[in-house]
Write a protein that holds these residues in place. Structure first.
Motif, PDB file in Angstrom:
ATOM      1  N   GLN A 122       0.840  -1.192   0.000  1.00 41.33           N
ATOM      2  CA  GLN A 122       0.000   0.000   0.000  1.00 41.33           C
ATOM      3  C   GLN A 122       0.873   1.239   0.000  1.00 41.33           C
ATOM      4  N   LEU A 123       0.264   2.363  -0.359  1.00 43.00           N
ATOM      5  CA  LEU A 123       0.947   3.640  -0.195  1.00 43.00           C
ATOM      6  C   LEU A 123       0.967   3.980   1.292  1.00 43.00           C
ATOM      7  N   PHE A 124       2.075   4.471   1.776  1.00 43.45           N
ATOM      8  CA  PHE A 124       2.214   4.868   3.175  1.00 43.45           C
ATOM      9  C   PHE A 124       1.090   5.821   3.571  1.00 43.45           C
ATOM     10  N   ARG A 125       0.842   6.821   2.718  1.00 50.03           N
ATOM     11  CA  ARG A 125      -0.152   7.828   3.067  1.00 50.03           C
ATOM     12  C   ARG A 125      -1.582   7.359   2.876  1.00 50.03           C
ATOM     13  N   ASP A 126      -1.799   6.123   2.460  1.00 50.89           N
ATOM     14  CA  ASP A 126      -3.150   5.576   2.507  1.00 50.89           C
ATOM     15  C   ASP A 126      -3.652   5.604   3.947  1.00 50.89           C
ATOM     16  N   HIS A 127      -2.719   5.612   4.890  1.00 49.55           N
ATOM     17  CA  HIS A 127      -3.048   5.592   6.318  1.00 49.55           C
ATOM     18  C   HIS A 127      -2.995   6.973   6.957  1.00 49.55           C
ATOM     19  N   ASP A 128      -2.666   7.994   6.203  1.00 49.81           N
ATOM     20  CA  ASP A 128      -2.546   9.353   6.721  1.00 49.81           C
ATOM     21  C   ASP A 128      -3.934   9.907   7.043  1.00 49.81           C
ATOM     22  N   PRO A 129      -4.169  10.318   8.283  1.00 51.30           N
ATOM     23  CA  PRO A 129      -5.479  10.876   8.614  1.00 51.30           C
ATOM     24  C   PRO A 129      -5.733  12.231   7.947  1.00 51.30           C
ATOM     25  N   VAL A 130      -4.695  12.843   7.390  1.00 52.05           N
ATOM     26  CA  VAL A 130      -4.824  14.101   6.657  1.00 52.05           C
ATOM     27  C   VAL A 130      -4.319  13.842   5.238  1.00 52.05           C
ATOM     28  N   GLY A 131      -5.161  14.002   4.260  1.00 52.54           N
ATOM     29  CA  GLY A 131      -4.711  13.804   2.875  1.00 52.54           C
ATOM     30  C   GLY A 131      -4.513  12.356   2.519  1.00 52.54           C
ATOM     31  N   THR A 132      -5.373  11.496   2.987  1.00 52.53           N
ATOM     32  CA  THR A 132      -5.268  10.066   2.723  1.00 52.53           C
ATOM     33  C   THR A 132      -5.097   9.794   1.233  1.00 52.53           C
ATOM     34  N   GLY A 133      -4.176   8.910   0.918  1.00 48.80           N
ATOM     35  CA  GLY A 133      -3.986   8.473  -0.455  1.00 48.80           C
ATOM     36  C   GLY A 133      -2.961   9.260  -1.238  1.00 48.80           C
ATOM     37  N   GLY A 134      -2.387  10.277  -0.649  1.00 43.60           N
ATOM     38  CA  GLY A 134      -1.368  11.031  -1.356  1.00 43.60           C
ATOM     39  C   GLY A 134      -0.023  10.342  -1.308  1.00 43.60           C
ATOM     40  N   VAL A 135       0.943  10.978  -1.882  1.00 43.25           N
ATOM     41  CA  VAL A 135       2.304  10.446  -1.835  1.00 43.25           C
ATOM     42  C   VAL A 135       3.118  11.259  -0.832  1.00 43.25           C
ATOM     43  N   VAL A 136       4.188  10.673  -0.357  1.00 52.43           N
ATOM     44  CA  VAL A 136       5.149  11.399   0.464  1.00 52.43           C
ATOM     45  C   VAL A 136       6.129  12.027  -0.521  1.00 52.43           C
ATOM     46  N   PRO A 137       6.149  13.345  -0.609  1.00 51.83           N
ATOM     47  CA  PRO A 137       7.026  13.985  -1.592  1.00 51.83           C
ATOM     48  C   PRO A 137       8.498  13.729  -1.270  1.00 51.83           C
ATOM     49  N   ASP A 138       9.289  13.566  -2.317  1.00 55.67           N
ATOM     50  CA  ASP A 138      10.722  13.336  -2.136  1.00 55.67           C
ATOM     51  C   ASP A 138      11.403  14.677  -1.871  1.00 55.67           C
ATOM     52  N   PRO A 139      11.966  14.873  -0.674  1.00 53.87           N
ATOM     53  CA  PRO A 139      12.585  16.156  -0.344  1.00 53.87           C
ATOM     54  C   PRO A 139      14.025  16.299  -0.823  1.00 53.87           C
ATOM     55  N   TYR A 140      14.567  15.280  -1.459  1.00 53.49           N
ATOM     56  CA  TYR A 140      15.997  15.221  -1.768  1.00 53.49           C
ATOM     57  C   TYR A 140      16.521  16.450  -2.513  1.00 53.49           C
ATOM     58  N   TYR A 141      15.790  16.933  -3.503  1.00 56.42           N
ATOM     59  CA  TYR A 141      16.281  18.048  -4.314  1.00 56.42           C
ATOM     60  C   TYR A 141      15.828  19.410  -3.807  1.00 56.42           C
ATOM     61  N   GLY A 142      15.210  19.448  -2.651  1.00 50.00           N
ATOM     62  CA  GLY A 142      14.729  20.707  -2.084  1.00 50.00           C
ATOM     63  C   GLY A 142      15.524  21.118  -0.858  1.00 50.00           C
ATOM     64  N   GLY A 143      14.935  22.031  -0.103  1.00 48.31           N
ATOM     65  CA  GLY A 143      15.584  22.550   1.095  1.00 48.31           C
ATOM     66  C   GLY A 143      15.137  21.829   2.351  1.00 48.31           C
ATOM     67  N   ASP A 144      15.591  22.346   3.475  1.00 50.13           N
ATOM     68  CA  ASP A 144      15.300  21.746   4.776  1.00 50.13           C
ATOM     69  C   ASP A 144      13.806  21.649   5.062  1.00 50.13           C
ATOM     70  N   GLU A 145      13.039  22.627   4.569  1.00 48.38           N
ATOM     71  CA  GLU A 145      11.605  22.624   4.853  1.00 48.38           C
ATOM     72  C   GLU A 145      10.909  21.391   4.288  1.00 48.38           C
ATOM     73  N   GLY A 146      11.420  20.833   3.206  1.00 45.76           N
ATOM     74  CA  GLY A 146      10.850  19.613   2.648  1.00 45.76           C
ATOM     75  C   GLY A 146      11.010  18.427   3.592  1.00 45.76           C
ATOM     76  N   PHE A 147      12.132  18.362   4.272  1.00 48.47           N
ATOM     77  CA  PHE A 147      12.372  17.282   5.234  1.00 48.47           C
ATOM     78  C   PHE A 147      11.471  17.451   6.457  1.00 48.47           C
ATOM     79  N   GLU A 148      11.257  18.696   6.860  1.00 47.84           N
ATOM     80  CA  GLU A 148      10.357  18.955   7.987  1.00 47.84           C
ATOM     81  C   GLU A 148       8.923  18.590   7.620  1.00 47.84           C
ATOM     82  N   GLU A 149       8.506  18.898   6.396  1.00 48.77           N
ATOM     83  CA  GLU A 149       7.167  18.536   5.921  1.00 48.77           C
ATOM     84  C   GLU A 149       6.994  17.016   5.907  1.00 48.77           C
ATOM     85  N   VAL A 150       8.008  16.325   5.406  1.00 52.46           N
ATOM     86  CA  VAL A 150       7.956  14.864   5.371  1.00 52.46           C
ATOM     87  C   VAL A 150       7.870  14.308   6.792  1.00 52.46           C
ATOM     88  N   LEU A 151       8.639  14.848   7.709  1.00 48.52           N
ATOM     89  CA  LEU A 151       8.617  14.366   9.086  1.00 48.52           C
ATOM     90  C   LEU A 151       7.225  14.540   9.699  1.00 48.52           C
TER      91      LEU A 151
END
Length: 177
Positions: A122-151
């Motif tokens: 399953q997709l990890f975010r299928d279990h997310d109580p906020v935004g169920t079914g979305g993807v976890v965005p890849d923060p690799y090419y972005g800044g620190d805020e992307g890692f905080e969002e993922v966390l």
């Protein structure tokens, strides 16, 4: 298992009653899935399930095998009191599908790379109580805020996964009695 909230996916029953194995999968196993591994592992421990639930992570690509997680991912975790120091990247192989009760992938490409959606994949975010079914965005090419969002996503989704696993292990124990 019956989901506690409408629209929430069910998780499969454990292959071994009283035990549960969760695999977390992203592309390189240096950002998203290791962050989820660290957070989910701590939440499993805090729920008193460490002896019953095994958590592991891997990547569908083998570029980073043996390396620690991305320093920005590790910094985001440390800032919230987690210990990312023991992580070393691993490569996903088909055997993981049989070794784990639930394989949670971070995005649609990871889903395709592991063979597609099934009861146990399953997709990890299928279990997310906020935004169920979305993807976890890849923060690799972005800044620190992307890692905080993922966390933030990982923490709330991991709590829902722990609740579902707790329900599954309790139901499994009841069925054995």
């Amino acid at each position: 298992m019956t989901p506690d909230r409408p629209g929430a996916p069910t998780i499969p029953a454990p292959r071994v009653p009283g035990r549960y194995a969760v695999a977390l999968v992203c592309l390189g196993n240096i950002c998203r899935s290791p962050m989820a591994d660290v957070v989910l592992s701590r939440q499993v421990e805090e729920a008193g399930l460490a002896a019953q639930v095994r958590v592991a992570s891997s990547g569908t690509a083998d570029w980073h095998v043996g390396k620690p997680m991305d320093p920005r991912a590790a910094a985001a975790l440390r800032a919230q009191g987690y210990d990312p120091s023991t992580h070393r990247a691993r490569h996903f192989d088909a055997g993981w599908l049989e070794e784990h009760d639930l394989v949670l992938v971070m995005d649609e490409q990871n889903l395709a790379d592991v063979g597609g959606r099934s009861e146990r994949v399953q997709l990890f975010r299928d279990h997310d109580p906020v935004g169920t079914g979305g993807v976890v965005p890849d923060p690799y090419y972005g800044g620190d805020e992307g890692f905080e969002e993922v966390l933030t996503m990982v923490e709330r989704t991991s709590a829902a996964v722990v609740a579902a696993v707790l329900d599954s292990t309790e139901q499994s124990a009841t069925e054995r009695a």
